[in-house]
Design a protein around this motif. Structure first.
Motif, PDB file in Angstrom:
ATOM      1  N   LYS A   1       0.818  -1.204   0.000  1.00  0.00           N
ATOM      2  CA  LYS A   1       0.000   0.000   0.000  1.00  0.00           C
ATOM      3  C   LYS A   1       0.854   1.257   0.000  1.00  0.00           C
ATOM      4  O   LYS A   1       0.540   2.239  -0.658  1.00  0.00           O
ATOM      5  N   ALA A   2       1.976   1.216   0.728  1.00  0.00           N
ATOM      6  CA  ALA A   2       2.811   2.406   0.826  1.00  0.00           C
ATOM      7  C   ALA A   2       3.475   2.743  -0.494  1.00  0.00           C
ATOM      8  O   ALA A   2       3.834   3.894  -0.741  1.00  0.00           O
ATOM      9  N   THR A   3       3.643   1.756  -1.373  1.00  0.00           N
ATOM     10  CA  THR A   3       4.322   1.994  -2.642  1.00  0.00           C
ATOM     11  C   THR A   3       3.365   2.279  -3.784  1.00  0.00           C
ATOM     12  O   THR A   3       3.804   2.556  -4.889  1.00  0.00           O
ATOM     13  N   ILE A   4       2.064   2.184  -3.548  1.00  0.00           N
ATOM     14  CA  ILE A   4       1.074   2.443  -4.594  1.00  0.00           C
ATOM     15  C   ILE A   4       0.522   3.852  -4.411  1.00  0.00           C
ATOM     16  O   ILE A   4      -0.193   4.115  -3.447  1.00  0.00           O
ATOM     17  N   PRO A   5       0.870   4.790  -5.313  1.00  0.00           N
ATOM     18  CA  PRO A   5       0.358   6.151  -5.143  1.00  0.00           C
ATOM     19  C   PRO A   5      -1.131   6.213  -5.434  1.00  0.00           C
ATOM     20  O   PRO A   5      -1.646   5.492  -6.287  1.00  0.00           O
ATOM     21  N   SER A   6      -1.814   7.040  -4.694  1.00  0.00           N
ATOM     22  CA  SER A   6      -3.246   7.199  -4.929  1.00  0.00           C
ATOM     23  C   SER A   6      -3.471   8.028  -6.182  1.00  0.00           C
ATOM     24  O   SER A   6      -2.681   8.912  -6.525  1.00  0.00           O
TER      25      SER A   6
END
Length: 306
Positions: free
Chosen positions: A43-48
């Motif tokens: 989740k931390a590596t997937i930009p919104s």
């Protein structure tokens, strides 16, 4: 001796102090203090994704400065990443062009899709690779800026072969590169977006775009000016026409971000079937163009075109 018995309220308070933390940490619930919250591992590596923003829809028309398979003279494509970046003269805009599009290559004057670009023509060079052929050499620095060449250029670090084919002794690309007309589409021209935006211009596509536009009543019209030799093909009945000239280029991911200078501003002349170029005083009297007068990407979403 009399025995003191605790009150019911005191007993309830004591039991709650013991049982409540146990219930929160033993499966009955999750304490924010005693148990870390679970996270998706990536989740931390997937930009919104940013929210969709309704943007003006443009078409850039520019001459093709090199031979193509269909011998088309102009290339057009759809742009939404277009914005002014300065107020005082010279008026500068930023125009983002997809790296592999024919319009981007025509505007920058590179003959192969996705090639690098050098915006200082005087530093263009070539290296002989085989007998009877040569390749243009262009340079970008480590930050992706084109045209930042210090001192002598021969053998400078960062030069690279781009694959632009020229026979030895032949002239470089023509002067028509780096010029074009931004056309702000009107709400009634949304049907042009699939033609100009989703059809590739290479391998005969430029001429096919022209023919398909004519089939739905938007035949390209040749325009020029008395002061300059450049001839452009434009769409009739656009909300606005802005003639631009390339100043410099920087890398923008899968796009090249071009800083361009606005040289002319015009409107469609329906009587003479051409673009009427405005004077400085006329430009200040132009009304602001909103979604009632210009095509915005929000309308394209509503019409399920994008």
């Amino acid at each position: 001796m009399a025995t003191h018995r605790p009150s019911s309220l005191a007993l309830i308070t004591a039991y709650a102090a013991i049982l409540l933390p146990l219930s929160l940490t033993s499966g009955g619930g999750v304490s924010a203090f005693s148990r870390p919250q679970s996270h998706h591992p990536n989740k931390a590596t997937i930009p919104s994704c940013p929210p969709p923003i309704s943007m003006p829809v443009w078409s850039l028309s520019c001459p093709i400065p090199f031979p193509t398979q269909d011998l088309s003279s102009s290339s057009m494509s759809i742009l939404t990443f277009v914005t002014p970046v300065s107020v005082s003269s010279p008026k500068l805009w930023a125009v983002s062009l997809y790296k592999t599009s024919l319009t981007r290559c025509s505007f920058l004057g590179v003959t192969n899709r996705g090639e690098e670009y050098n915006d200082i023509p005087s530093t263009a060079s070539s290296v002989t690779t085989t007998s009877g052929s040569a390749y243009s050499v262009r340079r970008r620095d480590s930050m992706g800026e084109a045209g930042l060449l210090p001192g002598g250029v021969d053998g400078a670090v960062g030069w690279r072969v781009t694959g632009e084919y020229r026979r030895p002794g032949s002239k470089p690309l023509g002067s028509t590169q780096g010029v074009g007309i931004l056309q702000l589409l009107s709400p009634k021209q949304s049907k042009l977006v699939p033609i100009l935006g989703k059809m590739p211009g290479w391998d005969g596509g430029a001429l096919m775009k022209k023919e398909e536009c004519a089939k739905i009543g938007h035949e390209w019209v040749a325009v020029g000016s008395d002061e300059e030799e450049e001839q452009f093909e434009v769409l009739p009945h656009c909300a606005s026409y802005i003639q631009i000239k390339l100043k410099r280029v920087t890398v923008g991911g899968d796009h090249d971000v071009c800083i361009v200078q606005v040289t002319k501003n015009g409107v469609w002349d329906d009587v003479n079937k051409t673009v009427f170029w405005l004077e400085e005083g006329d430009q200040q009297q132009q009304p602001a163009l909103d979604s009632t007068a210009a095509l915005y990407s929000g309308q394209l979403r509503d019409e399920r075109i994008i």
